[in-house]
Design a protein around this motif. Structure first.
Motif, PDB file in Angstrom:
ATOM      1  N   LEU A  52       0.833  -1.208   0.000  1.00 25.74           N
ATOM      2  CA  LEU A  52       0.000   0.000   0.000  1.00 25.74           C
ATOM      3  C   LEU A  52       0.865   1.255   0.000  1.00 25.74           C
ATOM      4  CD1 LEU A  52      -2.760  -1.099   2.543  1.00 25.74           C
ATOM      5  CD2 LEU A  52      -2.933  -1.042   0.045  1.00 25.74           C
ATOM      6  N   PHE A  57      -1.031   4.485  -1.593  1.00 25.82           N
ATOM      7  CA  PHE A  57      -2.328   4.525  -0.919  1.00 25.82           C
ATOM      8  C   PHE A  57      -2.147   5.197   0.437  1.00 25.82           C
ATOM      9  CE2 PHE A  57      -5.472   2.507   1.970  1.00 25.82           C
ATOM     10  CZ  PHE A  57      -6.630   2.976   1.364  1.00 25.82           C
ATOM     11  N   ALA A  60      -3.723   4.128   5.045  1.00 26.70           N
ATOM     12  CA  ALA A  60      -3.286   3.040   5.927  1.00 26.70           C
ATOM     13  C   ALA A  60      -2.000   3.457   6.623  1.00 26.70           C
ATOM     14  CB  ALA A  60      -3.055   1.748   5.130  1.00 26.70           C
ATOM     15  N   TYR A 106      -9.506   1.357  -0.870  1.00 26.80           N
ATOM     16  CA  TYR A 106      -8.607   0.328  -0.348  1.00 26.80           C
ATOM     17  C   TYR A 106      -8.653  -0.921  -1.225  1.00 26.80           C
ATOM     18  CZ  TYR A 106      -6.982  -3.748   1.983  1.00 26.80           C
ATOM     19  OH  TYR A 106      -6.343  -4.938   2.223  1.00 26.80           O
ATOM     20  N   ASP A 107      -9.856  -1.389  -1.559  1.00 21.97           N
ATOM     21  CA  ASP A 107      -9.966  -2.619  -2.352  1.00 21.97           C
ATOM     22  C   ASP A 107      -9.277  -2.470  -3.705  1.00 21.97           C
ATOM     23  OD1 ASP A 107     -11.319  -3.848  -0.330  1.00 21.97           O
ATOM     24  OD2 ASP A 107     -13.282  -3.829  -1.304  1.00 21.97           O
ATOM     25  N   HIS A 144      -9.560  -6.138   4.047  1.00 26.25           N
ATOM     26  CA  HIS A 144      -9.355  -5.706   5.434  1.00 26.25           C
ATOM     27  C   HIS A 144     -10.258  -6.498   6.366  1.00 26.25           C
ATOM     28  CE1 HIS A 144      -9.923  -3.164   9.014  1.00 26.25           C
ATOM     29  NE2 HIS A 144      -8.744  -2.638   8.744  1.00 26.25           N
TER      30      HIS A 144
END
Length: 282
Positions: A52, A57, A60, A106-107, A144
């Motif tokens: 990530l 991203f 996180a 996130y996905d 998650h």
């Protein structure tokens, strides 16, 4: 497991306990970091967090290594979470939609993650005698799968980041959205909901989440089926975790989470058609 040693900054750091998790204990903040005991899923989680970070991203924490006490060191994520007692904004539909957008972001980021050779999830498929079959859809990403109010960090009134990836595992996008619905709609018997969410329109809130996520028509049509099957299996998996892992898992079982799961199953039997109609309506 990543064996990197975290280099402490100069000077003493006060450790401040962080509360809110159901299973992990002893989590503290030290300066701009969080320290916690590494769990059985740590190798997968560390690799996922590195991925990530590598793709940019922002939602996180970053895994920084291990401190001298052998604890994981992660960056502290600033913002607010819906801790206990839950804040009044828990039912806000604007925040609800932002949860759906964050889960989708996130996905999409996790979809390109490939676990390193030899690294397997600690919470993957595990059959228990009597356990009903799993949904017949292949995993699409490492999800998650723990979208509780305690694990979503909000900034400026919108969901901005996820924390606590301990039970990350291969799942479908439907699994991910249903997991978010469990806590934010919330799907289940109202007696088990936070008082702030006992009078809400659950199918409407599920639709808000699905729309914000951008669920496909195929996935919308599968959600109730997946939710029922996952709920039926959850009773067996939670019982097994309580027996095998003890700790917070056993405490949740002793406090009646098995009965809560059975009430959720009954609620889905009564309300599945209404939920499906809300999700699939033009």
């Amino acid at each position: 497991m990543d064996s990197a040693t975290y280099v402490e900054p100069p000077g003493p750091q006060t450790e401040i306990p962080l509360l809110g998790g159901d299973v992990t204990e002893g989590v503290v903040r030290a300066g701009e970091t969080v320290r916690r005991t590494a769990g059985p899923n740590a190798p997968l989680v560390h690799a996922l967090l590195h991925h990530l970070e590598a793709i940019g991203f922002a939602g996180a924490p970053r895994f920084l290594g291990f401190d001298a006490a052998g604890r994981e060191v992660l960056t502290f994520v600033h913002g607010e979470v819906a801790g206990r007692p839950r804040p009044a904004w828990l039912a806000d539909e604007g925040r609800l939609a932002s949860v759906g957008r964050l889960v989708r972001a996130y996905d999409d980021a996790a979809a390109s993650f490939v676990p390193p050779e030899g690294v397997r999830p600690a919470y993957g498929p595990s059959e228990t005698p009597g356990m009903p079959p799993a949904p017949p859809y292949p995993p699409e990403l490492v999800g998650h799968m723990d979208y509780t109010p305690d694990n979503i960090v909000f900034r400026d009134g919108a969901a901005a980041a996820l924390i606590d990836f301990d039970i990350a595992k291969p799942v479908t996008r439907v699994d991910e959205v249903f997991n978010a619905m469990l806590y934010w709609a919330p799907v289940g018997d109202p007696v088990d909901a936070d008082p702030l969410l006992r009078e809400v329109d659950v199918p409407r809130r599920c639709r808000i989440l699905a729309d914000a996520y951008g669920m496909s028509g195929t996935d919308r049509s599968r959600l109730v089926e997946v939710g029922v099957l996952r709920t039926r299996r959850a009773w067996f998996s939670m019982k097994r975790m309580a027996e095998e892992q003890g700790g917070g898992w056993a405490r949740m079982w002793d406090e009646g989470v098995g009965d809560q799961i059975k009430r959720r199953e009954a609620w889905l039997d009564r309300n599945g058609a209404a939920l499906d109609a809300a999700l699939t309506a033009p």
